[in-house]
Motif scaffolding. Structure first.
Motif, mmCIF file in Angstrom:
data_model
loop_
_atom_site.group_PDB
_atom_site.id
_atom_site.type_symbol
_atom_site.label_atom_id
_atom_site.label_comp_id
_atom_site.label_asym_id
_atom_site.label_seq_id
_atom_site.Cartn_x
_atom_site.Cartn_y
_atom_site.Cartn_z
ATOM 1 N N HIS A 55 -39.639 -26.501 13.861
ATOM 2 C CA HIS A 55 -39.354 -25.291 14.639
ATOM 3 C C HIS A 55 -38.735 -25.625 16.000
ATOM 4 O O HIS A 55 -37.901 -24.877 16.509
ATOM 5 N N GLU A 56 -39.140 -26.742 16.572
ATOM 6 C CA GLU A 56 -38.590 -27.131 17.871
ATOM 7 C C GLU A 56 -37.141 -27.595 17.753
ATOM 8 O O GLU A 56 -36.292 -27.241 18.572
ATOM 9 N N ALA A 66 -42.870 -23.726 3.128
ATOM 10 C CA ALA A 66 -43.193 -22.302 3.150
ATOM 11 C C ALA A 66 -43.382 -21.790 4.571
ATOM 12 O O ALA A 66 -43.012 -20.661 4.891
ATOM 13 N N SER A 67 -43.948 -22.640 5.434
ATOM 14 C CA SER A 67 -44.227 -22.228 6.816
ATOM 15 C C SER A 67 -42.978 -22.209 7.687
ATOM 16 O O SER A 67 -43.035 -21.749 8.832
ATOM 17 N N CYS A 68 -41.883 -22.723 7.166
ATOM 18 C CA CYS A 68 -40.640 -22.767 7.948
ATOM 19 C C CYS A 68 -39.539 -21.894 7.359
ATOM 20 O O CYS A 68 -38.374 -22.017 7.742
ATOM 21 N N GLN A 69 -39.906 -21.001 6.463
ATOM 22 C CA GLN A 69 -38.902 -20.158 5.835
ATOM 23 C C GLN A 69 -38.284 -19.150 6.799
ATOM 24 O O GLN A 69 -37.248 -18.552 6.513
ATOM 25 N N ASP A 70 -38.931 -18.966 7.959
ATOM 26 C CA ASP A 70 -38.321 -18.098 8.963
ATOM 27 C C ASP A 70 -37.055 -18.724 9.541
ATOM 28 O O ASP A 70 -36.263 -18.041 10.193
ATOM 29 N N LEU A 71 -36.858 -20.038 9.297
ATOM 30 C CA LEU A 71 -35.671 -20.733 9.788
ATOM 31 C C LEU A 71 -34.543 -20.782 8.748
ATOM 32 O O LEU A 71 -33.452 -21.251 9.049
ATOM 33 N N ALA A 72 -34.837 -20.336 7.545
ATOM 34 C CA ALA A 72 -33.827 -20.351 6.482
ATOM 35 C C ALA A 72 -32.758 -19.294 6.766
ATOM 36 O O ALA A 72 -33.047 -18.267 7.364
ATOM 37 N N PRO A 73 -31.492 -19.529 6.339
ATOM 38 C CA PRO A 73 -31.014 -20.687 5.580
ATOM 39 C C PRO A 73 -30.470 -21.814 6.447
ATOM 40 O O PRO A 73 -29.923 -22.782 5.928
ATOM 41 N N GLU A 84 -46.184 -30.311 -11.434
ATOM 42 C CA GLU A 84 -46.767 -29.419 -10.427
ATOM 43 C C GLU A 84 -46.203 -29.676 -9.037
ATOM 44 O O GLU A 84 -46.056 -28.748 -8.226
ATOM 45 N N ASP A 85 -45.852 -30.930 -8.738
ATOM 46 C CA ASP A 85 -45.286 -31.251 -7.429
ATOM 47 C C ASP A 85 -43.877 -30.678 -7.292
ATOM 48 O O ASP A 85 -43.528 -30.081 -6.273
ATOM 49 N N VAL A 86 -43.081 -30.873 -8.316
ATOM 50 C CA VAL A 86 -41.700 -30.379 -8.272
ATOM 51 C C VAL A 86 -41.675 -28.855 -8.178
ATOM 52 O O VAL A 86 -41.015 -28.288 -7.311
ATOM 53 N N VAL A 87 -42.425 -28.205 -9.042
ATOM 54 C CA VAL A 87 -42.410 -26.742 -9.081
ATOM 55 C C VAL A 87 -42.930 -26.150 -7.783
ATOM 56 O O VAL A 87 -42.349 -25.204 -7.238
ATOM 57 N N SER A 88 -44.027 -26.704 -7.250
ATOM 58 C CA SER A 88 -44.630 -26.117 -6.047
ATOM 59 C C SER A 88 -43.702 -26.198 -4.844
ATOM 60 O O SER A 88 -43.557 -25.231 -4.089
ATOM 61 N N VAL A 89 -43.036 -27.337 -4.653
ATOM 62 C CA VAL A 89 -42.192 -27.482 -3.467
ATOM 63 C C VAL A 89 -40.879 -26.708 -3.610
ATOM 64 O O VAL A 89 -40.350 -26.177 -2.630
ATOM 65 N N ILE A 90 -40.370 -26.592 -4.825
ATOM 66 C CA ILE A 90 -39.165 -25.786 -5.035
ATOM 67 C C ILE A 90 -39.483 -24.307 -4.833
ATOM 68 O O ILE A 90 -38.719 -23.572 -4.192
ATOM 69 N N ARG A 91 -40.606 -23.860 -5.327
ATOM 70 C CA ARG A 91 -41.006 -22.464 -5.121
ATOM 71 C C ARG A 91 -41.219 -22.166 -3.642
ATOM 72 O O ARG A 91 -41.018 -21.036 -3.188
ATOM 73 N N ALA A 92 -41.643 -23.184 -2.881
ATOM 74 C CA ALA A 92 -41.885 -22.988 -1.449
ATOM 75 C C ALA A 92 -40.592 -22.912 -0.652
ATOM 76 O O ALA A 92 -40.609 -22.568 0.528
ATOM 77 N N GLY A 93 -39.471 -23.264 -1.288
ATOM 78 C CA GLY A 93 -38.194 -23.111 -0.603
ATOM 79 C C GLY A 93 -37.315 -24.340 -0.536
ATOM 80 O O GLY A 93 -36.216 -24.282 0.016
ATOM 81 N N ALA A 94 -37.764 -25.484 -1.083
ATOM 82 C CA ALA A 94 -36.931 -26.692 -1.049
ATOM 83 C C ALA A 94 -35.687 -26.506 -1.904
ATOM 84 O O ALA A 94 -35.712 -25.821 -2.933
ATOM 85 N N ARG A 95 -34.578 -27.114 -1.456
ATOM 86 C CA ARG A 95 -33.297 -26.983 -2.164
ATOM 87 C C ARG A 95 -33.061 -28.112 -3.153
ATOM 88 O O ARG A 95 -32.063 -28.109 -3.872
ATOM 89 N N GLY A 96 -33.950 -29.094 -3.176
ATOM 90 C CA GLY A 96 -33.770 -30.201 -4.095
ATOM 91 C C GLY A 96 -34.972 -31.109 -4.103
ATOM 92 O O GLY A 96 -35.903 -30.956 -3.286
ATOM 93 N N TYR A 97 -34.965 -32.073 -5.022
ATOM 94 C CA TYR A 97 -36.098 -32.985 -5.184
ATOM 95 C C TYR A 97 -35.551 -34.299 -5.725
ATOM 96 O O TYR A 97 -34.968 -34.336 -6.807
ATOM 97 N N VAL A 98 -35.730 -35.360 -4.955
ATOM 98 C CA VAL A 98 -35.295 -36.686 -5.402
ATOM 99 C C VAL A 98 -36.483 -37.647 -5.297
ATOM 100 O O VAL A 98 -37.402 -37.432 -4.510
ATOM 101 N N THR A 99 -36.448 -38.686 -6.111
ATOM 102 C CA THR A 99 -37.527 -39.674 -6.071
ATOM 103 C C THR A 99 -37.151 -40.823 -5.138
ATOM 104 O O THR A 99 -35.974 -41.049 -4.845
ATOM 105 N N LYS A 100 -38.163 -41.545 -4.695
ATOM 106 C CA LYS A 100 -37.948 -42.617 -3.734
ATOM 107 C C LYS A 100 -37.329 -43.863 -4.347
ATOM 108 O O LYS A 100 -37.143 -44.876 -3.668
#
Length: 215
Positions: free
Chosen positions: A44-45, A70-77, A91-107
């Motif tokens: 937010h800062e 999810a807590s930063c969706q007020d800053l989207a897009p 469950e990890d992929v689905v939860s973070v994408i539903r929360a608003g993430a635009r992608g998911y990559v592995t380390k």
């Protein structure tokens, strides 16, 4: 133009290595965080274009990377999230994408690949590691998930925020304090959420949210 990035991961060594691997010609790391609370504050800062977000993080209400997004969706897009994790669990992929993430990559991907993914997410694309792409298409293409998407679409952004807090066990007063609104407004939102989702009480709401990885 240089893309401003915040790295959120609870391992300082990983943050240092990732920062060194990102292409300095196109990406400027402007901040770092190691837990949910500091991540939400720093994002937010600084309002970066992209947040590189680990899925499993300490702090907050236990929601990890999904809670941060999810807590930063007020800053989207303007601010976009790219999850980066060792986990490829459904469950990890689905939860973070539903929360608003635009992608998911592995380390396991390279610094060059992460840099390219950051630029694509900054440009508005959705990005997934090749090994996850098939899973994501399967998961979000099922009838069950399609129904869940339709149900979530019934809720406004504020109703979704209230729903998450109440489902996590917050009292109306605690939720009102957290969202800086009145208890009466919380009551109205909860009534609307229960009506839209055709639920009878907060216990059913908690079960509904838990089944969808929204807690």
């Amino acid at each position: 133009m240089t893309t401003r990035v915040v790295i959120v991961d609870d391992h300082a060594i990983f943050r240092t290595g990732l920062k060194a691997d990102l292409d300095p010609a196109d990406i400027a790391v402007v901040g770092e965080a190691g837990d949910v609370d500091s991540a939400i504050r720093i994002i937010h800062e600084l309002e970066p274009e992209v947040v590189l977000l680990d899925v499993h993080l300490p702090g907050g209400k236990g929601g990890g990377g999904a809670e941060v997004a999810a807590s930063c969706q007020d800053l989207a897009p303007e601010v976009r999230f790219l999850a980066i994790s060792v986990s490829d669990a459904a469950e990890d992929v689905v939860s973070v994408i539903r929360a608003g993430a635009r992608g998911y990559v592995t380390k396991t991907i390279s610094g060059a690949e992460v840099s390219a993914a950051v630029q694509r997410v900054a440009g508005g694309d959705a990005v997934f590691s090749p090994r996850l792409a098939g899973f994501v298409l399967d998961a979000f293409g099922t009838a069950d998930v399609a129904v869940r998407d339709e149900e979530l679409d019934l809720l406004s952004a504020r109703e979704l925020e209230v729903m998450r807090l109440i489902a996590r066990g917050y009292t109306y007063r605690e939720a009102a304090k957290d969202l800086f609104i009145s208890v009466r407004t919380i009551e109205t939102h909860v009534s609307n959420v229960l009506r839209k989702l055709q639920l009878s009480n907060r216990h059913e709401l908690t079960r509904w949210a838990g089944e969808r990885g929204l807690l």
